[in-house]
Design an enzyme around this catalytic site. Structure first.
Site, PDB file in Angstrom:
ATOM      1  N   PRO A 184       0.783  -1.234   0.000  1.00  0.00           N
ATOM      2  CA  PRO A 184       0.000   0.000   0.000  1.00  0.00           C
ATOM      3  C   PRO A 184       0.818   1.290   0.000  1.00  0.00           C
ATOM      4  O   PRO A 184       1.856   1.371   0.654  1.00  0.00           O
ATOM      5  CB  PRO A 184      -0.834  -0.103   1.286  1.00  0.00           C
ATOM      6  N   ASN A 185       0.308   2.227  -0.744  1.00  0.00           N
ATOM      7  CA  ASN A 185       0.821   3.596  -0.850  1.00  0.00           C
ATOM      8  C   ASN A 185       2.107   3.722  -1.663  1.00  0.00           C
ATOM      9  O   ASN A 185       2.564   4.827  -1.934  1.00  0.00           O
ATOM     10  CB  ASN A 185       1.006   4.240   0.545  1.00  0.00           C
ATOM     11  N   ARG A 225       4.808  11.097  -2.450  1.00  0.00           N
ATOM     12  CA  ARG A 225       4.542  10.722  -1.056  1.00  0.00           C
ATOM     13  C   ARG A 225       5.773  10.986  -0.192  1.00  0.00           C
ATOM     14  O   ARG A 225       6.833  10.366  -0.402  1.00  0.00           O
ATOM     15  CB  ARG A 225       4.226   9.229  -1.030  1.00  0.00           C
ATOM     16  N   TYR A 243      10.964   9.128   1.311  1.00  0.00           N
ATOM     17  CA  TYR A 243      10.980   8.090   0.274  1.00  0.00           C
ATOM     18  C   TYR A 243      11.614   8.530  -1.048  1.00  0.00           C
ATOM     19  O   TYR A 243      11.680   7.724  -1.983  1.00  0.00           O
ATOM     20  CB  TYR A 243       9.548   7.590   0.033  1.00  0.00           C
ATOM     21  N   ASN A 259       8.094  -5.504  -1.143  1.00  0.00           N
ATOM     22  CA  ASN A 259       8.039  -4.422  -0.162  1.00  0.00           C
ATOM     23  C   ASN A 259       6.593  -4.403   0.338  1.00  0.00           C
ATOM     24  O   ASN A 259       5.704  -3.840  -0.316  1.00  0.00           O
ATOM     25  CB  ASN A 259       8.409  -3.080  -0.797  1.00  0.00           C
ATOM     26  N   ALA A 318       3.350  -0.829   4.837  1.00  0.00           N
ATOM     27  CA  ALA A 318       2.890  -0.830   6.243  1.00  0.00           C
ATOM     28  C   ALA A 318       2.486  -2.224   6.721  1.00  0.00           C
ATOM     29  O   ALA A 318       2.575  -2.526   7.918  1.00  0.00           O
ATOM     30  CB  ALA A 318       1.733   0.148   6.411  1.00  0.00           C
ATOM     31  N   HIS A 375       4.523  -4.534   9.182  1.00  0.00           N
ATOM     32  CA  HIS A 375       4.577  -4.406  10.634  1.00  0.00           C
ATOM     33  C   HIS A 375       3.444  -5.146  11.358  1.00  0.00           C
ATOM     34  O   HIS A 375       3.501  -5.305  12.562  1.00  0.00           O
ATOM     35  CB  HIS A 375       4.575  -2.919  11.013  1.00  0.00           C
ATOM     36  N   ASP A 389       1.964 -15.398   6.611  1.00  0.00           N
ATOM     37  CA  ASP A 389       1.585 -16.798   6.397  1.00  0.00           C
ATOM     38  C   ASP A 389       1.610 -17.165   4.910  1.00  0.00           C
ATOM     39  O   ASP A 389       1.981 -18.289   4.554  1.00  0.00           O
ATOM     40  CB  ASP A 389       0.184 -17.065   6.969  1.00  0.00           C
ATOM     41  N   GLU A 407      12.731  -9.362   1.368  1.00  0.00           N
ATOM     42  CA  GLU A 407      11.953  -8.174   1.760  1.00  0.00           C
ATOM     43  C   GLU A 407      12.817  -6.930   1.594  1.00  0.00           C
ATOM     44  O   GLU A 407      13.987  -6.935   1.998  1.00  0.00           O
ATOM     45  CB  GLU A 407      11.545  -8.333   3.229  1.00  0.00           C
ATOM     46  N   HIS A 438      12.936  -2.465   1.841  1.00  0.00           N
ATOM     47  CA  HIS A 438      12.341  -1.196   2.258  1.00  0.00           C
ATOM     48  C   HIS A 438      13.210  -0.047   1.761  1.00  0.00           C
ATOM     49  O   HIS A 438      14.437  -0.122   1.857  1.00  0.00           O
ATOM     50  CB  HIS A 438      12.196  -1.119   3.779  1.00  0.00           C
ATOM     51  N   SER A 489      13.188   3.070   3.047  1.00  0.00           N
ATOM     52  CA  SER A 489      13.734   3.759   4.226  1.00  0.00           C
ATOM     53  C   SER A 489      14.349   2.731   5.177  1.00  0.00           C
ATOM     54  O   SER A 489      14.113   1.529   5.051  1.00  0.00           O
ATOM     55  CB  SER A 489      12.606   4.513   4.945  1.00  0.00           C
ATOM     56  N   ARG A 492      13.395   4.355  12.412  1.00  0.00           N
ATOM     57  CA  ARG A 492      12.162   5.157  12.413  1.00  0.00           C
ATOM     58  C   ARG A 492      11.305   4.877  13.647  1.00  0.00           C
ATOM     59  O   ARG A 492      11.812   4.391  14.653  1.00  0.00           O
ATOM     60  CB  ARG A 492      11.417   4.917  11.091  1.00  0.00           C
ATOM     61  N   ARG A 549       7.536   0.748  13.360  1.00  0.00           N
ATOM     62  CA  ARG A 549       8.120   0.323  12.074  1.00  0.00           C
ATOM     63  C   ARG A 549       9.350  -0.569  12.268  1.00  0.00           C
ATOM     64  O   ARG A 549       9.846  -1.167  11.320  1.00  0.00           O
ATOM     65  CB  ARG A 549       8.552   1.537  11.238  1.00  0.00           C
TER      66      ARG A 549
END
Ligand code: DQA
Length: 149
Positions: free
Chosen positions: A9-10, A17, A22, A73, A76, A79, A86, A97, A99, A101, A106, A110
């Protein structure tokens, strides 16, 4: 070798953003850079982005069919999404994975990733390069596993 690149998301709003956190690159810029590196490394990339947890779970599950590894990625969801964790555990594919940032620098919420323990590795804090570093690592893992098989 087929790699699925999944963004949560986002991340569709990258570029506009929170550029201080970012950067000013867009998701299309990142995907173009990953594609170029993929050509160099001899792998084919497929891209998916969703703002919806269930769609991300469906996409991860669908990777059982013909995908060799996943670069993700989860944004959110990293977290708190046990459903995404799963799904990663269920597909039994190498997953890295990433990220943009450095999540460890942070807010405290996070700093915990519920998805990282079921991934092969985690790359954080290198901006858009996190994806490129993650792709290199993922391709290396897949090649090593193929040699061992
Ligand atoms: C992020 C970090 C997450 O905490 C955040 O919710 C994101 C982006 C990153 O790439 O730095 O959406 O995954």
């Amino acid at each position: 070798m087929i790699i699925k690149v999944i963004n949560g998301p986002n991340l569709n709003l990258l570029g506009m953003r929170e550029p201080g956190v970012y950067g000013s690159f867009t998701l299309a810029d990142i995907e173009a850079a990953i594609k170029a590196l993929g050509e160099e490394l001899g792998c084919q990339l497929e891209f998916f982005q969703s703002n919806h947890e269930g769609e991300l779970v469906d996409c991860i599950q669908a990777c059982r069919d013909g995908v060799d590894g996943i670069l993700i990625n989860p944004a959110a969801y990293t977290h708190y999404s046990y459903a995404i964790r799963d799904a990663i555990a269920a597909v039994d594919l190498p997953v890295v994975e990433v990220h943009i940032s450095n999540i460890h620098q942070r807010e405290s919420f996070r700093q915990r990733s519920v998805t990282a323990p079921v991934c092969c590795g985690q790359v954080v804090g290198f901006g858009a390069d996190s994806y490129l570093l993650g792709l290199r690592g993922l391709v290396g893992i897949i090649r090593r596993r193929r040699k061992e098989a």
